[in-house]
Design an enzyme around this catalytic site. Structure first.
Site: not given
Ligand code: 3PG
Ligand code: CO
Length: 533
Positions: A11, A62, A123, A153-154, A190, A197, A269-272, A344, A412, A416, A453-454, A475
């Site tokens: 990752d 991701s 997100h 973070r992003d 965040r 997550r 986005r779902g995970d968080r 992950k 990753d 971050h 993945d990135h 990223h």
């Protein structure tokens, strides 16, 4: 019989174009170096249109990366689907939007927005928030409150004031005619509040519930005052780690969430977003004590989990990802195994299978989660790489599985944090994992495929608009490696344009699944991208 395949997703490990803070090159990686020297390999595009994002200015992430890896196709993703739904007006014609608005109008109550305040487009996107606020006012909503999760973070690590300022001036304009009352009500970094997550740290979500819903916590007159105060009190703190805050006037929180209010979680986005959605939606919720739960009309930007139907109300239909690699393997009766540590774990299961939390086959799919530490990963850059490797070695030795996949989060998760030194160690820990895996793959006749993945670790520094070099926590937009290691079978990558700066990569992440299927001697569905071999 085809040989088993082991796919390693490193990752956040890409190839730098700028050389700025390139932890991947700076790290001592004898195994990765050897693989790149001796094995068939290429570079894959992992951002923008290769993973269904609106433009090539959008870095990969991701979610979209694992979706593409796991399904061999490119689907329009949340960021793009929400843009389209807002632009066409479809969002405002949806049942969910009407229910949210009608509820506020019928009860003269407040419309709340909770979400990540930035234009990271991973997100959420602040532009979506602005559009929805404008429409809400146009439709006669009188009062809105915004609960802001600070990013860093992003987007650049200390950019929160830019987005707060944008929101404050946007609200000021919206409020100017006296017909609307919009305010920031609460928030926090965040990585401290709300956006946990994979159930790694429920107390984070509990804190979010107290902060946004109950209005409990340290009070400030404005979000800007909160950020400035916390920065003074915590030397060098970056936005994602800022503590929670509540905006209050005369000691009273300005935006508690109460009965009859409407609430929109504007992350796509779902995970968080899943845990907070559970707190609002689930009747038999036990993760923490919610206290008296307000009776609200709650919606997510998307439905984050189609299997759990979570949340029940949502504004935009998520991408419907079908014909995944898992479905192809299950149809062929092959056994697969997925492992990562908590941070992950959902990436190699839920994202991998097209944002589905249920298995396609209980019998043929095995998942393993190795619990992550709850620390800032610059303090433990090796994370659980050794444990993941131990587990993979056991699994290979069991000879039970035809396809095994794992994710090493280090490049990753440490990337971050913005710590270059720790990220170098993180990448080295992954390299050690690879060296151990190669030996077992040789011994047990397994084909090893290595990719990512990135990018992230490959660009730990960046130039800001003034040309000054600063820490980068987000990223990168760089391509990622794709390597095939097999002691016996000689694979050739078709039509490979050897990467050079400025030369586009021929393949993207969605070309990985077709390649794996070919190795396993199966036929790929027609809708898939082409195989690289
Ligand atoms: C996060 O959620 O940690 C970041 O926004 C994106 O990271 P990921 O896409 O690598 O999970
Ligand atoms: Co990341």
């Amino acid at each position: 019989m085809a040989k088993p395949v082991l796919l390693v997703v490193m990752d956040g490990v890409g190839f730098s174009k700028t050389g700025l803070g390139d932890a991947v090159t700076l790290a001592n990686t004898p195994t990765l170096d050897r693989l790149l020297r001796e094995c068939p390999n290429t570079r894959l595009k992992a951002h923008g249109d290769a993973v269904g994002l609106p433009t090539d200015d959008d870095m990969g992430n991701s979610e979209v990366g694992h979706n593409a890896l796991g399904c061999g196709q490119i689907y329009s993703q949340g960021a793009k689907l929400v843009n389209e739904s807002i632009e066409s007006g479809k969002m405002y014609q949806s049942e969910a939007w009407k229910e949210l608005v009608d509820n506020c109008k019928a009860n003269n109550s407040t419309l709340h927005f909770i979400g990540l305040l930035s234009d990271g487009n991973v997100h959420s996107n602040i532009k979506h928030l602005f559009k929805m606020l404008t429409e809400a006012k146009n439709e006669g909503i009188k009062k809105a409150r915004v609960h802001i999760l600070l990013d860093g973070r992003d987007v650049p690590a200390t950019s929160a004031p830019i987005y707060i300022e944008q929101l404050e001036s946007f609200l000021k304009e919206l409020n100017a005619d006296g017909a609307f009352d919009g305010k920031i009500a609460s928030g926090g970094g965040r990585m401290k509040v709300t956006m946990d997550r994979y159930q790694a740290d429920w107390p984070m979500v509990e804190l979010g519930w107290k902060t946004h819903v109950k209005g409990e916590g340290r009070q400030f007159a404005s979000a800007m005052e909160a950020v400035e105060t916390y920065r003074k009190e915590n030397d060098g703190i970056i936005d994602q780690d800022l503590p929670a805050f509540v905006i209050a006037e005369n000691g009273e929180p300005v935006g508690k969430i109460v009965d009859k209010d409407s609430v929109i979680l504007f992350n796509f986005r779902g995970d968080r977003a899943i845990e907070l959605s559970m707190a609002f939606d689930d009747d038999d919720f036990t993760a923490f004590d919610r206290g008296a739960k307000p009776d609200v009309c709650f919606a997510g930007m998307l439905q984050y989990d189609g299997d759990l139907k979570l949340p029940a109300r949502f504004l935009v239909n998520p991408p419907e990802i079908t014909n995944t690699l898992t479905e192809v393997l299950v149809a062929a009766g092959l056994n697969e195994y997925a492992v990562s540590e908590t941070q992950k774990y959902g990436h190699v299961t839920y994202f991998w299978n097209g944002n589905k939390s249920d298995k396609f086959s209980e019998e043929l799919e095995t998942y393993k989660e190795i619990p992550s530490d709850n620390v800032s990963f610059d303090q433990r850059p090796w994370m659980k790489s050794a444990e993941i490797t131990d587990d993979l070695i056991e699994v290979i030795k069991s000879k039970k599985y035809d396809f095994i996949r794992c994710n090493y989060p280090n490049g990753d998760m440490v990337g971050h944090t913005g710590s270059l030194d720790s990220t170098i160690i993180g990448v080295e820990a992954v390299d050690l994992g690879l060296s151990r895996l190669i030996k077992v793959c040789d011994e047990y006749g397994v084909t090893l495929v290595v990719t990512a993945d990135h990018g992230n670790a490959d660009e730990m520094l960046e130039k800001n608009k003034k040309g000054e070099v600063q820490v980068r926590t987000a990223h990168s937009l760089n391509p990622v490696p794709f390597i095939i290691y097999d002691k016996e079978v000689k694979y050739t990558i078709k039509d490979d344009t050897k990467y050079a700066p400025g030369v586009p990569t021929k393949y993207g992440l969605a070309n990985v699944a077709p390649t794996i299927v070919k190795m396993l001697g199966l036929t790929a569905p027609d809708c898939w991208q082409e195989s690289m071999i």
